[in-house]
Design a protein around this motif. Structure first.
Motif, PDB file in Angstrom:
ATOM      1  N   PHE A 112       0.841  -1.206   0.000  1.00 64.14           N
ATOM      2  CA  PHE A 112       0.000   0.000   0.000  1.00 64.14           C
ATOM      3  C   PHE A 112       0.876   1.257   0.000  1.00 64.14           C
ATOM      4  CE2 PHE A 112      -2.739   3.019   2.539  1.00 64.14           C
ATOM      5  CZ  PHE A 112      -3.612   3.291   1.498  1.00 64.14           C
ATOM      6  N   SER A 113       1.965   1.246   0.806  1.00 64.41           N
ATOM      7  CA  SER A 113       2.885   2.387   0.823  1.00 64.41           C
ATOM      8  C   SER A 113       3.434   2.641  -0.575  1.00 64.41           C
ATOM      9  CB  SER A 113       4.080   2.148   1.738  1.00 64.41           C
ATOM     10  OG  SER A 113       3.696   1.748   2.998  1.00 64.41           O
ATOM     11  N   TRP A 114       3.793   1.564  -1.264  1.00 59.15           N
ATOM     12  CA  TRP A 114       4.351   1.744  -2.599  1.00 59.15           C
ATOM     13  C   TRP A 114       3.315   2.354  -3.532  1.00 59.15           C
ATOM     14  CZ3 TRP A 114       3.425   0.043  -7.602  1.00 59.15           C
ATOM     15  CH2 TRP A 114       4.403   0.416  -8.520  1.00 59.15           C
ATOM     16  N   TRP A 115       2.090   1.883  -3.412  1.00 57.87           N
ATOM     17  CA  TRP A 115       1.036   2.434  -4.278  1.00 57.87           C
ATOM     18  C   TRP A 115       0.789   3.900  -3.971  1.00 57.87           C
ATOM     19  CZ3 TRP A 115      -1.139   1.174  -8.682  1.00 57.87           C
ATOM     20  CH2 TRP A 115      -0.941  -0.134  -9.152  1.00 57.87           C
ATOM     21  N   LEU A 116       0.826   4.262  -2.687  1.00 57.69           N
ATOM     22  CA  LEU A 116       0.706   5.678  -2.337  1.00 57.69           C
ATOM     23  C   LEU A 116       1.852   6.466  -2.956  1.00 57.69           C
ATOM     24  CD1 LEU A 116      -0.261   5.628   1.444  1.00 57.69           C
ATOM     25  CD2 LEU A 116      -1.672   6.380  -0.455  1.00 57.69           C
ATOM     26  N   TYR A 117       3.044   5.874  -2.896  1.00 60.57           N
ATOM     27  CA  TYR A 117       4.219   6.528  -3.462  1.00 60.57           C
ATOM     28  C   TYR A 117       4.029   6.748  -4.968  1.00 60.57           C
ATOM     29  CZ  TYR A 117       9.026   6.979  -5.122  1.00 60.57           C
ATOM     30  OH  TYR A 117      10.163   7.391  -5.755  1.00 60.57           O
ATOM     31  N   LEU A 118       3.522   5.717  -5.630  1.00 64.95           N
ATOM     32  CA  LEU A 118       3.267   5.833  -7.074  1.00 64.95           C
ATOM     33  C   LEU A 118       2.245   6.934  -7.339  1.00 64.95           C
ATOM     34  CD1 LEU A 118       3.714   4.511  -9.926  1.00 64.95           C
ATOM     35  CD2 LEU A 118       1.652   3.211  -9.467  1.00 64.95           C
ATOM     36  N   THR A 119       1.144   6.924  -6.551  1.00 66.10           N
ATOM     37  CA  THR A 119       0.092   7.926  -6.748  1.00 66.10           C
ATOM     38  C   THR A 119       0.645   9.335  -6.561  1.00 66.10           C
ATOM     39  OG1 THR A 119      -1.363   6.304  -5.727  1.00 66.10           O
ATOM     40  CG2 THR A 119      -2.269   8.495  -6.079  1.00 66.10           C
TER      41      THR A 119
END
Lengths: 541, 201
Positions: free
Chosen positions: A119-126
């Motif tokens: 989830f952290s990575w996806w937030l980072y991507l977003t």
């Protein structure tokens, strides 16, 4: 590799799910895959940030307009700052290298919250996508500088709303990574791996995690307030409506000063792991280094107002923050002295990771010592907001974190790809980088002392020599970066295969196969040894 | 596949949640710092503006939130004893109280708006600076708190679903416990907001 022929498939082959191809990466909960995804994005955005930096330097090669308009210039240095700080430097070592290495150093199969990690990575991507989005939409790219200082950021018509939203999301990602690492270190250590046996890289991530958890929410609320102010116009920071712009600066730096320790502490951890491995000697003052990380995290949280010496604070406040700033130099110096003491009378093997680590020590020391010039209120009045600050900052963050990251790449990539790069080319790349770096930033100290202000689009002719040398240095630096990245890429694709322990290091990640299998360990980790005791540790190239 | 390993760590899950709650406290902490600075700058204006707020609705909402916190605690203790039905019931009741809070808040805000008290309103521009700041902080802080109430309700909604599907059971109830902790922080923040805005004298 031959002894691993019958071993478990590596994490490249075994995704831990039935998904194939790109989805087995984008939906993975394996810390190694997430770490590599962070790494690809960090390096990709690093190249974008470097290109923006080169454009800034090119514009400043001579007085007057060279390649872009003033407004474009403002947008370019803002984006250079936002990308480099929030998207590259902050997640570079903790999120990318930390995700790769930390669980293995603890003898764990994964982090404490693998799905949260994804989830952290996806937030980072977003956040990254939004930040790039802010470039091309709305009223033009943000032109506030990465600090979003009020009142300008409240009233500029450029796309600040989207940019601060991106920063908020990136901050949230950083918080969750820190929270995950702290919990992992507390709960997931292998049996027998006591607190004083944890590798120093992991110790530094522990200190970093606490800063991420305790400081980042303040940034969150600060950028949210910019957003609210722009949309609703309450006027908390607007003197016309009873607000106070100085409060914004306080809130901003309460996060953003500790944030520089989020950037530098993990790099110090990398160096603390590399130096003893290549000096073949236990690290000098293990506990002092571990404790100094926590000291830096603590003391570093109390010094934010040294960014505001010229903003109009009471003399007492200036005195106190100046003193506190000097105190942070103590634990930093402890580390530098301990690294040097470790090298003293060691059987030093000169390999690329060590070369980059030594580059780190030199550049970071220059950055740290010039930091004392800025921390003294008297001299700060003279050099505040000049190129001296720009140079100091780049020595610490690029020379420190950047070279720490390069050292980490040269140290650990063979572990995760199972292949070695060309060591000779790596050393040449370092030489070019080092020359280019100093040529780029040393002249900036000089013109800063002469009074060249930062962020200016145009300047007087007497600063031209300094700017010219600096711009030439930036091209040399870029050449070094290209050689280094190409060499690393060729290494991980076509390099010579390596065994478990190509450097003969003693921490746990060198006990697992290269590349490691899905759950890291193919046998129980042996936690009986100390992390930096090299007796009986064989090199396995 | 070697992914059969399932990691369950009760203490780890709780530790993670507590760390997250720290960050929530600090998020509001930034606003509390602003409040305290502006209070010391405009004590009289804050006193005047505070009279505009409806103490009755504020008190009612405080009671509503305190009771909801009690309900979520009951839900946790029922699932610990294996009474799934009552756990579901009290999680629902917690959400109902949360909704009631939001409805009250809506009427309160609506009344303020009809009196011309909202950011950048001409009425506020005529008032002294301190009152403008007071109402600005009021909207930002209670608004951010309101968003947290909505998030809390959503989380509790998931918990009802998990309870029904036996993902949360007597043996493994840490999810509900963490959701409860989150709900308590929402309550706790309000406990500080209430005196700062409604009882400031």
């Amino acid at each position: 590799m031959s002894n691993d022929a019958t071993a478990l498939p590596s994490f490249f082959e075994d995704s831990g799910s039935d998904r194939k191809g790109i989805l087995s990466w984008l939906l993975t909960t394996d810390h190694k895959r997430i770490g590599l995804m962070y790494l690809y994005m960090v390096l990709g955005m690093f190249i974008v940030g470097v290109c923006l930096g080169l454009l800034i330097r090119l514009e400043l090669i001579a007085p007057g307009k060279d390649i872009m308009e003033a407004q474009t210039y403002n947008a370019v240095f803002t984006l250079h700052g936002v990308i480099m700080i929030f998207i590259v430097v902050i997640p570079s070592i903790p999120a990318a290298i930390g995700n790769l290495v930390l669980p293995i150093q603890l003898g764990a199969e994964d982090v404490a919250f693998p799905r949260l990690n994804l989830f952290s990575w996806w937030l980072y991507l977003t956040g990254t996508v939004l930040a790039l989005f802010s470039l091309f939409t709305g009223g033009g790219a943000p032109d506030t500088g990465w600090t979003f200082y009020v009142p300008f950021s409240e009233f500029t018509t450029t796309n600040v709303n989207v940019a601060v939203l991106a920063v908020f999301i990136l901050g949230f990602s950083s918080i969750l990574t820190g929270l995950n690492f702290i919990t992992t270190i507390h709960r997931m250590r292998a049996p027998g791996l006591t607190w004083t046996k944890i590798p120093l890289f992991t110790w530094s991530l522990y200190a970093t995690g606490w800063i991420q958890v305790l400081a980042t929410p303040i940034l969150g609320i600060t950028v949210l307030l910019i957003f609210v102010e722009r949309v609703l116009g309450v006027g908390l920071f607007d003197p016309n409506k009873g607000g106070d712009p100085l409060l914004y600066q306080h809130l901003f730096w309460i996060y953003s000063h500790p944030a520089v320790y989020i950037m530098i502490l993990p790099a110090m951890g990398v160096v603390s792991d590399i130096i003893p491995a290549f000096a073949r000697k236990s690290i000098f003052g293990y506990k002092a280094i571990a404790f100094s990380s926590l000291m830096i995290a603590f003391a570093g949280s109390l010094v934010w107002a040294h960014h505001m010496f010229t903003s109009g604070m009471s003399d007492t406040a200036v005195l106190i923050f100046s003193l506190l700033t000097f105190i942070v130099a103590i634990p930093s110096a402890i580390k530098v002295f301990n690294w040097v003491a470790t090298l003293y009378k060691g059987s030093i093997i000169v390999e690329p990771p060590l070369v980059y680590a030594l580059g780190f020590i030199f550049l970071f020391s220059v950055g740290g010592l010039t930091g004392l010039v800025l921390g003294s209120a008297g001299t700060d009045i003279h050099v505040h907001d000049t190129y001296f600050v720009v140079s100091h900052f780049h020595y610490v963050i690029f020379g420190g974190t950047g070279f720490g990251l390069f050292a980490a790449l040269h140290f650990w990539l063979p572990k995760f790809y199972g292949r070695m790069y060309n060591k000779k080319t790596a050393n040449w790349a370092f030489g070019i980088l080092f020359i280019g770096f100093n040529m780029l930033y040393l002249p900036l100290f000089v013109i800063g002392l002469q009074g060249m202000p930062r962020r200016y689009y145009d300047y007087l002719p007497q600063y031209q020599t300094g700017h010219f040398i600096s711009t030439v240095g930036s091209w040399i630096l870029a050449v070094g970066l290209v050689i280094m990245f190409v060499n690393l890429y060729r290494g991980i694709r076509h390099g010579k295969k390596v065994g478990r322990n190509p450097w003969g290091a003693a921490t746990l990640e060198w006990q697992v196969p290269s590349p490691p299998p899905l759950l890291n360990f193919d046998k129980e980790p042996d936690t009986s040894g100390k992390p930096y005791s090299y007796k009986g540790v064989e090199r396995d190239e | 596949m070697s992914n059969t390993h399932v990691h369950k760590d009760y203490h780890g899950a709780k530790l993670g949640m507590w760390l997250f709650l720290f960050t929530e406290v600090l998020l509001f902490g930034g606003l509390f710092v602003l409040y305290s600075v502006f209070l010391s700058k405009y004590p009289l204006e804050f006193h005047e503006a505070g009279k505009e707020l409806d103490v009755v609705i504020g008190t009612l909402n405080t009671v509503v939130l305190l009771v909801s916190s009690y309900f979520v605690a009951l839900a946790i203790s029922f699932i610990q004893r294996g009474d799934k039905k009552k756990a579901v019931l009290f999680t629902w009741l917690t959400m109902a109280m949360a909704l009631m809070f939001l409805v009250n808040k809506f009427f309160e805000w609506k009344a303020k708006f009809s009196h011309g008290i909202y950011p950048t309103s001409p009425h506020l521009a005529d008032l002294p600076h301190g009152e403008n700041i007071f109402f600005g902080l009021y909207y930002i802080m209670t608004g951010l708190h309101g968003i947290h109430v909505v998030i809390g309700m959503t989380v509790l909604g998931f918990m009802v679903n998990f309870l029904r599907r036996d993902i949360i059971t007597q043996e493994d109830f840490v999810k509900l416990e963490n959701a409860g902790l989150y709900w308590h922080i929402v309550d706790l923040v309000w406990i500080f907001l209430f005196p700062l805005f409604y009882l400031v004298l």
